[in-house]
Design a protein around this motif. Structure first.
Motif, PDB file in Angstrom:
ATOM      1  N   HIS A 112      40.468  10.805   4.130  1.00 55.35           N
ATOM      2  CA  HIS A 112      41.324  11.974   3.955  1.00 55.35           C
ATOM      3  C   HIS A 112      42.163  11.751   2.707  1.00 55.35           C
ATOM      4  O   HIS A 112      42.262  10.619   2.197  1.00 55.35           O
ATOM      5  N   CYS A 113      42.754  12.793   2.178  1.00 64.20           N
ATOM      6  CA  CYS A 113      43.610  12.640   1.007  1.00 64.20           C
ATOM      7  C   CYS A 113      44.773  13.615   1.090  1.00 64.20           C
ATOM      8  O   CYS A 113      44.698  14.640   1.763  1.00 64.20           O
ATOM      9  N   GLU A 114      45.835  13.271   0.400  1.00 64.52           N
ATOM     10  CA  GLU A 114      47.005  14.139   0.267  1.00 64.52           C
ATOM     11  C   GLU A 114      47.118  14.532  -1.196  1.00 64.52           C
ATOM     12  O   GLU A 114      47.126  13.671  -2.080  1.00 64.52           O
ATOM     13  N   VAL A 115      47.159  15.843  -1.459  1.00 65.06           N
ATOM     14  CA  VAL A 115      47.140  16.363  -2.824  1.00 65.06           C
ATOM     15  C   VAL A 115      48.345  17.260  -3.041  1.00 65.06           C
ATOM     16  O   VAL A 115      48.735  18.026  -2.148  1.00 65.06           O
ATOM     17  N   TYR A 116      48.932  17.176  -4.227  1.00 60.91           N
ATOM     18  CA  TYR A 116      50.039  18.060  -4.590  1.00 60.91           C
ATOM     19  C   TYR A 116      49.785  18.574  -6.001  1.00 60.91           C
ATOM     20  O   TYR A 116      49.768  17.797  -6.963  1.00 60.91           O
ATOM     21  N   GLU A 117      49.538  19.889  -6.120  1.00 66.37           N
ATOM     22  CA  GLU A 117      49.317  20.529  -7.414  1.00 66.37           C
ATOM     23  C   GLU A 117      48.256  19.792  -8.231  1.00 66.37           C
ATOM     24  O   GLU A 117      48.480  19.369  -9.365  1.00 66.37           O
ATOM     25  N   GLU A 118      47.060  19.643  -7.644  1.00 65.07           N
ATOM     26  CA  GLU A 118      45.910  19.009  -8.294  1.00 65.07           C
ATOM     27  C   GLU A 118      46.191  17.572  -8.694  1.00 65.07           C
ATOM     28  O   GLU A 118      45.569  17.037  -9.625  1.00 65.07           O
ATOM     29  N   GLN A 119      47.100  16.912  -7.986  1.00 66.10           N
ATOM     30  CA  GLN A 119      47.384  15.501  -8.245  1.00 66.10           C
ATOM     31  C   GLN A 119      47.190  14.725  -6.952  1.00 66.10           C
ATOM     32  O   GLN A 119      47.760  15.070  -5.905  1.00 66.10           O
ATOM     33  N   LEU A 120      46.377  13.691  -7.011  1.00 70.73           N
ATOM     34  CA  LEU A 120      46.161  12.854  -5.831  1.00 70.73           C
ATOM     35  C   LEU A 120      47.418  12.041  -5.557  1.00 70.73           C
ATOM     36  O   LEU A 120      47.915  11.323  -6.432  1.00 70.73           O
ATOM     37  N   THR A 127      38.349   2.613   8.873  1.00 71.90           N
ATOM     38  CA  THR A 127      37.143   2.060   9.454  1.00 71.90           C
ATOM     39  C   THR A 127      37.461   1.598  10.876  1.00 71.90           C
ATOM     40  O   THR A 127      38.600   1.715  11.332  1.00 71.90           O
ATOM     41  N   ALA A 128      36.472   1.070  11.554  1.00 68.14           N
ATOM     42  CA  ALA A 128      36.711   0.610  12.922  1.00 68.14           C
ATOM     43  C   ALA A 128      37.683  -0.563  12.951  1.00 68.14           C
ATOM     44  O   ALA A 128      38.378  -0.769  13.952  1.00 68.14           O
ATOM     45  N   GLU A 129      37.747  -1.328  11.864  1.00 70.46           N
ATOM     46  CA  GLU A 129      38.591  -2.530  11.849  1.00 70.46           C
ATOM     47  C   GLU A 129      39.911  -2.336  11.130  1.00 70.46           C
ATOM     48  O   GLU A 129      40.914  -2.952  11.489  1.00 70.46           O
ATOM     49  N   SER A 130      39.938  -1.497  10.086  1.00 71.17           N
ATOM     50  CA  SER A 130      41.120  -1.434   9.222  1.00 71.17           C
ATOM     51  C   SER A 130      41.410  -0.017   8.782  1.00 71.17           C
ATOM     52  O   SER A 130      40.568   0.882   8.894  1.00 71.17           O
ATOM     53  N   CYS A 131      42.626   0.166   8.260  1.00 68.80           N
ATOM     54  CA  CYS A 131      43.045   1.438   7.681  1.00 68.80           C
ATOM     55  C   CYS A 131      43.707   1.152   6.341  1.00 68.80           C
ATOM     56  O   CYS A 131      44.577   0.278   6.244  1.00 68.80           O
ATOM     57  N   ALA A 239      49.221   8.020   7.796  1.00 68.90           N
ATOM     58  CA  ALA A 239      48.515   7.172   8.759  1.00 68.90           C
ATOM     59  C   ALA A 239      48.138   7.961  10.003  1.00 68.90           C
ATOM     60  O   ALA A 239      47.055   7.777  10.573  1.00 68.90           O
ATOM     61  N   LYS A 240      49.031   8.851  10.418  1.00 66.67           N
ATOM     62  CA  LYS A 240      48.745   9.652  11.609  1.00 66.67           C
ATOM     63  C   LYS A 240      47.519  10.540  11.373  1.00 66.67           C
ATOM     64  O   LYS A 240      46.633  10.634  12.233  1.00 66.67           O
ATOM     65  N   ARG A 241      47.430  11.162  10.218  1.00 66.26           N
ATOM     66  CA  ARG A 241      46.330  12.085   9.959  1.00 66.26           C
ATOM     67  C   ARG A 241      44.982  11.366   9.954  1.00 66.26           C
ATOM     68  O   ARG A 241      44.008  11.845  10.534  1.00 66.26           O
ATOM     69  N   ILE A 242      44.908  10.238   9.274  1.00 70.32           N
ATOM     70  CA  ILE A 242      43.623   9.561   9.197  1.00 70.32           C
ATOM     71  C   ILE A 242      43.226   8.993  10.562  1.00 70.32           C
ATOM     72  O   ILE A 242      42.035   8.961  10.909  1.00 70.32           O
ATOM     73  N   ASN A 243      44.201   8.596  11.356  1.00 69.42           N
ATOM     74  CA  ASN A 243      43.874   8.114  12.702  1.00 69.42           C
ATOM     75  C   ASN A 243      43.406   9.243  13.612  1.00 69.42           C
ATOM     76  O   ASN A 243      42.512   9.061  14.434  1.00 69.42           O
TER      77      ASN A 243
END
Length: 572
Positions: A112-120, A127-131, A239-243
């Protein structure tokens, strides 16, 4: 004192960023709740938060759920740090293959990604083991792209996205690596396939795939903050969103496994193009549908091959071969094509004096001739014209009133094209009009030359309503806002025999002769099979509409316009 003030200015920024200090109506207030929260956190020997690398999940999860979110969650904000982590995680290697006990159709990674005005701002990888939370402002898109390129291009590592477009678009536009995308699975397309709802948001997706969770889990917004280190609340939300997306992979697996290959190919196509294209499905009552899905589930091999080669010219017509319902092949994909504006202004100029034609072309060198809306030629006055561009202008044509011969122009018009009817002069199959201003003696003392325009594909965005037969349409808007152009294209769309096996009988009620022009033979823009009925007087408009249905078998009436006459409501 100066050193104390300097230290306070430094600490103030840190306290505001961490939420310990609040600024309310110009005053600073301590946030006691946040202070208690900070004081209760476990500190290491250096006074740092001992769980800085483990970002807590928001809300009040159970102890087991909290451990799942906190354990092995890493914020990566340095290139060396990224290389160190990625070397030790096989998911980021091009040689990654799922284990023998892992279903190859189940997502192995969530992104997933968070973008603001075409800026990452952030890229989250689970993954199953890490974030991993990649701080893109510190790393830069090039470093992030290099870190993710092998993972994104590995077809054996199934990547679960929700709306892959922002990340894929930015990595393609803002990096030199030009990454490839394979093994993508976009939950937007999975949900659309099952619910007929395109472009579901993240907040809409979570209740559908994780109905057991409270709605508040998906509703928390990501508040962009440019300062560094990253605000803890931003990290919590990220972290909440990707989980949550990772948790949804089981539901996605159940929904997609029977059509996994087609959904994956559709997702890969969306990722490669970096944009979402909508079309209309003729088989499904012209429902608005993502073009990627239509190409996979309703297109023949020729249409898919054309799309994969970047086919952009004209309409892709595709057939569904999977089932034979006795109706034969059916053109199923109706794409939204670009607007094509055509103006007859150049032909209209031929009715003006040669010198005036030359002057108009010279003065219009900085604008498009198609933007001219009217040319004013009054007896004894300097002619001028108006434009309809974003900076509407009035441009004069000359310096003296007698520079052009008004009487000769008027005589030529009357001799070659007959008298003015209702102070208007028009030609067969032409949309442009020439209007007359008369004095008290009924002599013509002024002429207004108005170009006609056709806007092909203006009706494309209401295709689902028009061809899906979902009801009546009322178009409202100010003068020259494009109402007639849309109606003319609707008439053309419905009445062209090539678009329908059995086209409806379209009758155009042309109140002002704007749809088909002033001549007796209407302009071809209304469609080859449309019938045009003119309105003698405004009081008889309702009568003409009734005649269109009763005497001419009209099944579709297109009226331009209904806001006239003594009883507009009665006409409707």
């Amino acid at each position: 004192r100066d050193s104390v003030v300097g230290a306070w200015n430094v600490l103030k920024g840190v306290y505001l960023q961490e939420g310990v200090l609040l600024q309310l109506e110009g005053e600073y207030r301590w946030n006691k709740t946040k202070i208690d929260e900070v004081l209760s956190e476990e500190m290491d020997d250096y006074g740092h938060n001992a769980t800085a690398a483990a970002v807590p999940s928001p809300g009040d999860p159970s102890p087991g759920e909290e451990d799942e979110c906190i354990d092995n969650t890493f914020v990566i904000d340095a290139r060396s740090q990224a290389e160190s982590f990625l070397e030790n995680d096989p998911h980021f290697s091009s040689s990654f293959r799922p284990g023998p006990r892992v279903d190859p159709k189940k997502a192995h990674v969530a992104i997933h990604c968070e973008v603001y005005e075409e800026q990452l701002i952030l890229v989250q990888v689970k993954t199953a083991e890490s974030c991993y939370l990649f701080d893109c402002l510190k790393l830069g898109p090039e470093t992030v792209c290099r870190a993710l390129s092998k993972l994104l291009s590995n077809p054996h590592a199934i990547k679960l996205f929700h709306d892959c477009i922002p990340l894929c678009r930015i990595l393609r536009r803002q990096t030199a690596l030009q990454p490839t995308f394979s093994g993508t699975l976009d939950t937007q397309l999975v949900l659309e396939f099952h619910t007929n709802t395109p472009n579901a948001t993240f907040a809409e997706m979570i209740p559908l795939l994780l109905p057991q969770l409270p709605r508040a889990h998906a509703s928390q917004s990501f508040d962009y903050h440019p300062s560094r280190p990253l605000n803890q609340n931003m990290l919590r939300v990220a972290a909440k969103r990707i989980n949550l997306l990772w948790k949804a992979r089981e539901a996605v697996y159940e929904l997609s496994r029977d059509h996994f290959d087609a959904l994956r190919r559709a997702s890969d196509r969306r990722a490669r193009e970096g944009r979402s294209e909508l079309a209309f499905s003729a088989r499904n009552a012209f429902q608005i549908t993502s073009r990627e899905l239509l190409l996979e589930f309703f297109a023949d091999e020729e249409a898919v091959a054309a799309a994969d080669k970047g086919y952009e010219g004209g309409e892709v017509k595709a057939d569904k071969k999977a089932e034979d319902d006795g109706s034969g092949k059916e053109d199923n994909i109706v794409e939204v094509k670009p607007l094509v504006v055509e103006s007859d202004v150049e032909e209209l100029l031929t009715y003006l004096p040669k010198e005036m034609q030359t002057k108009i072309i010279e003065t219009a060198s900085t604008i498009n001739l198609k933007n001219i809306t009217s040319i004013v030629f009054d007896k004894g006055r300097i002619p001028h014209y108006y434009t309809a561009s974003h900076d509407r202008r009035c441009v004069t044509l000359g310096t003296t009133p007698d520079q052009y011969d008004f009487d000769a122009t008027l005589t030529s018009l009357l001799q070659n094209h007959g008298p003015f009817r209702h102070n208007k002069l028009g030609l067969d199959r032409k949309l442009f009009k020439i209007g007359a201003i008369r004095n008290r003696n009924d002599d013509v003392v002024g002429l207004t030359f108005s170009p006609g325009r056709t806007v092909t594909n203006a009706a494309a965005l209401v295709t689902d309503i028009i061809r899906g037969q979902k009801g009546n349409i009322l178009i409202t808007g100010g003068r020259q806002s494009g109402k007639t152009s849309v109606l003319r294209d609707i008439s053309h769309l419905l009445s062209s025999s090539g678009d329908h096996a059995a086209p409806p009988v379209v009758c155009v009620i042309d109140t002002w002769n704007d749809m088909g022009g002033e001549g007796d033979v209407p302009h071809s823009g209304i469609g080859e099979c449309a019938r045009r009925l003119t309105v003698p007087t405004l009081t008889r408009q309702a009568e003409v509409m009734e005649s269109a249905v009763r005497d001419h078998g009209g099944s579709v009436l297109i009226v331009d316009d209904v806001g006239v006459g003594e009883d507009p409501a009665g006409s409707v």
